[in-house]
Design a protein around this motif. Sequence first.
Motif, PDB file in Angstrom:
ATOM      1  N   LEU A   1     -10.129   9.405  -1.519  1.00  0.00           N
ATOM      2  CA  LEU A   1      -9.333   8.178  -1.625  1.00  0.00           C
ATOM      3  C   LEU A   1      -7.956   8.431  -1.044  1.00  0.00           C
ATOM      4  O   LEU A   1      -7.393   9.508  -1.218  1.00  0.00           O
ATOM      5  N   GLN A   2      -7.453   7.418  -0.326  1.00  0.00           N
ATOM      6  CA  GLN A   2      -6.164   7.590   0.344  1.00  0.00           C
ATOM      7  C   GLN A   2      -5.227   6.435   0.034  1.00  0.00           C
ATOM      8  O   GLN A   2      -5.619   5.459  -0.589  1.00  0.00           O
ATOM      9  N   GLY A   3      -4.006   6.555   0.490  1.00  0.00           N
ATOM     10  CA  GLY A   3      -3.001   5.502   0.309  1.00  0.00           C
ATOM     11  C   GLY A   3      -2.768   5.258  -1.165  1.00  0.00           C
ATOM     12  O   GLY A   3      -2.755   6.189  -1.972  1.00  0.00           O
ATOM     13  N   SER A   4      -2.651   3.982  -1.520  1.00  0.00           N
ATOM     14  CA  SER A   4      -2.330   3.685  -2.911  1.00  0.00           C
ATOM     15  C   SER A   4      -3.514   3.989  -3.836  1.00  0.00           C
ATOM     16  O   SER A   4      -3.331   4.173  -5.024  1.00  0.00           O
ATOM     17  N   CYS A   5      -4.736   4.062  -3.273  1.00  0.00           N
ATOM     18  CA  CYS A   5      -5.902   4.405  -4.108  1.00  0.00           C
ATOM     19  C   CYS A   5      -5.781   5.819  -4.671  1.00  0.00           C
ATOM     20  O   CYS A   5      -6.242   6.112  -5.762  1.00  0.00           O
ATOM     21  N   ALA A   6      -5.146   6.685  -3.877  1.00  0.00           N
ATOM     22  CA  ALA A   6      -5.057   8.086  -4.279  1.00  0.00           C
ATOM     23  C   ALA A   6      -4.185   8.264  -5.512  1.00  0.00           C
ATOM     24  O   ALA A   6      -4.337   9.219  -6.261  1.00  0.00           O
ATOM     25  N   THR A   7      -3.267   7.334  -5.713  1.00  0.00           N
ATOM     26  CA  THR A   7      -2.354   7.475  -6.851  1.00  0.00           C
ATOM     27  C   THR A   7      -2.547   6.348  -7.850  1.00  0.00           C
ATOM     28  O   THR A   7      -1.678   6.064  -8.668  1.00  0.00           O
ATOM     29  N   CYS A   8      -3.728   5.720  -7.785  1.00  0.00           N
ATOM     30  CA  CYS A   8      -3.950   4.557  -8.650  1.00  0.00           C
ATOM     31  C   CYS A   8      -4.698   4.990  -9.906  1.00  0.00           C
ATOM     32  O   CYS A   8      -5.667   5.755  -9.833  1.00  0.00           O
ATOM     33  N   SER A   9      -4.256   4.484 -11.060  1.00  0.00           N
ATOM     34  CA  SER A   9      -4.883   4.901 -12.328  1.00  0.00           C
ATOM     35  C   SER A   9      -6.302   4.357 -12.447  1.00  0.00           C
ATOM     36  O   SER A   9      -7.114   4.851 -13.204  1.00  0.00           O
TER      37      SER A   9
END
Lengths: 392, 275
Positions: free
Chosen positions: B239-247
């Motif tokens: 997962l990349q972008g905001s998905c990578a840091t999404c809870s």
Amino acid sequence: MRTIYLDNNATTRIADEVLEEMIPALTNLYGNPSSMHHKGAEAGAPLALARERVASLLGALPEEILFTSCGTESDSTAIHAALIANPDKKHIITTMVEHPAVKTYCEDLEKKGYRVTYVPVDRKGRIDLNTLYANLSKDTAIVSVMWANNESGTIFPVEEIAKKVKAAGAVFHTDAVQAVGKVDINLADSAIDMLSLSGHKLHAPKGVGALYIRKGTRFAPFLMGGHQEMGRRAGTENHSSIIALGRACTLAAEKMDEENTRVKDLRDRLEKSLLESIPNSFVNGDLENRLPNTCSISFEYVEGESILLMMNEFGICASSGSACTSGSLEPSHVLRAMGIPFTAAHGTIRFSLSIDNTDEDIDTVIECLPGIIHTLRQMSPFWAEAMAAQGK
Amino acid sequence: MWDYTEKVRDHFLNPRNVGVVENANGVGEVGSLSCGDALKLTIRVSDNDIIEDAKFQTFGCASAIASSSALTEMVKGLDLNEAAKITNDDIAEFLGGLPKEKIHCSVMGRDGLERAIADFRGEVVKETQGNVVCECFGVTDLEIERAVKEDNLTTIDEIIHHLKAGGGCGKCHDDIEAIIHRVRGEATMEIIKPVRMSNMQKIKLIESTLEREIKPALQKDRGDIELVDVVGNKVYVRLQGSCATCSKSQITLKNHVEAKLRELVTQELIVEEVK
């Protein structure tokens, strides 16, 4: 084919005098004005002269002039500076007919939590001053109203507005890109805090503009990372273009009378003749308060792009407020805000003249355009309908 | 300035068949003054179903006039059933192509023809009977559905270029998006799943499903996904972008990514995240 260039509100030809002053800056004067050696000093001197020349046209002080890359940058810088300098104020007032440089920036600020009031205009493109004043509040950080509209040519009473805005404690900015060189401007005697102008609208090259910032106005830079422009706009100066802008401003001062007499007469003759020879046509804007070079004229039941391309066959360059030319699908936001009826909005053409234009140019348009409109109307299903309805 | 072909220029500056056919027995009208372009096509059909004559009146830009002129040239002398098969692509092709923002001019030509033929036959064009989705340009859901299907459109911009729908105030974008999704959803269900896939086929199908069905949705939220490896039925993704840091990324992974891959590739797949 001879070119008849009547699209000077879009951009102008670089004047010969202006180009001539640019050449040394592009050749011998290659030093960086910031450098501590003779090549730097040699480049710095004409830059200072250019600043004086721009200031002189506006009735401003040289230190009140900030050079930018274009009118759009000047507008963004002005609005940005007012908001940063007044962090507690979250309200902006502008008009429904601003150039996208102001309009789109304000729309973006709305997404970031600012409240924006877009003041409407009437059928002649005149701003509703009561609405503007009624919306002024302690929360208003900046009011941005263009000096003259690029499409209709309507001139707004910015000096009067500036006084009211100042009294209300807000910053007043005006996008004067279309007005500079055509309208008498004396900022020393006004309450205007900031003013944007653009080089390529007054016979200087593209890629240079200026922002006037009244002495004492709280300011925050838009571009950071250098001490240029007294720390107010970082980035090595567009040296040759700034020098050109300076010369263009002295030229504009010299030619302002001609703009308001000879050029205005050409525009008036064009307009009068077209209205007489083409039925179902009308002129847009505030005829009493209008730029001397601009003519916005609507032809009912035909579409603007078709008119432009047919005129182009005769070498005539103009522009249109119609949808199809811009790739958008609706007529320009200015024509819509003015409430130009749909029968005519799509068939609106803007002729914008300059000191380069001659009687012969106008003769050609007067000769060609009635035939073009006639041809397109013969093709238009609505023309036949409208004529049948009128019993013609 | 638009990059018009010589043929467009020619048909604009020297339009063929302008006017109204005498004793016309089929009339097709599309567009309006407020929309910025309109076409009135009149045809005369002979007893043996041949279009004997066709003329147009058009209000619009150069490509609208050229498309109308081209259309009349194309249909004259044609059998009605043959004429009915003319698509907007055919009109654009006849003109040597149109700028993508101007495709709607060729669609207007096709619609005018369709309506003229329907008028001759005493029928009504089905698409005009749908519910209006785009108020600015009066475009119905059935017209949008048809364009998505027939012209294989996938984005709002493409819909705007073809039908103008959504090109005004923009309030209908969600509705248009929903139609695209619904129609495309139906279309993707038709992907023929080989009964027994080779590994190569499986990986390719996983890849294309990620590209077409999953990435656009994640990218809308500023996220993205990358296929790292496929081992047996295990699909490793990053997962990349905001998905990578999404809870909620694990929920996205199982409920959206895995579910979609199972639906469109094979039920046995298990998706795992590689950090």
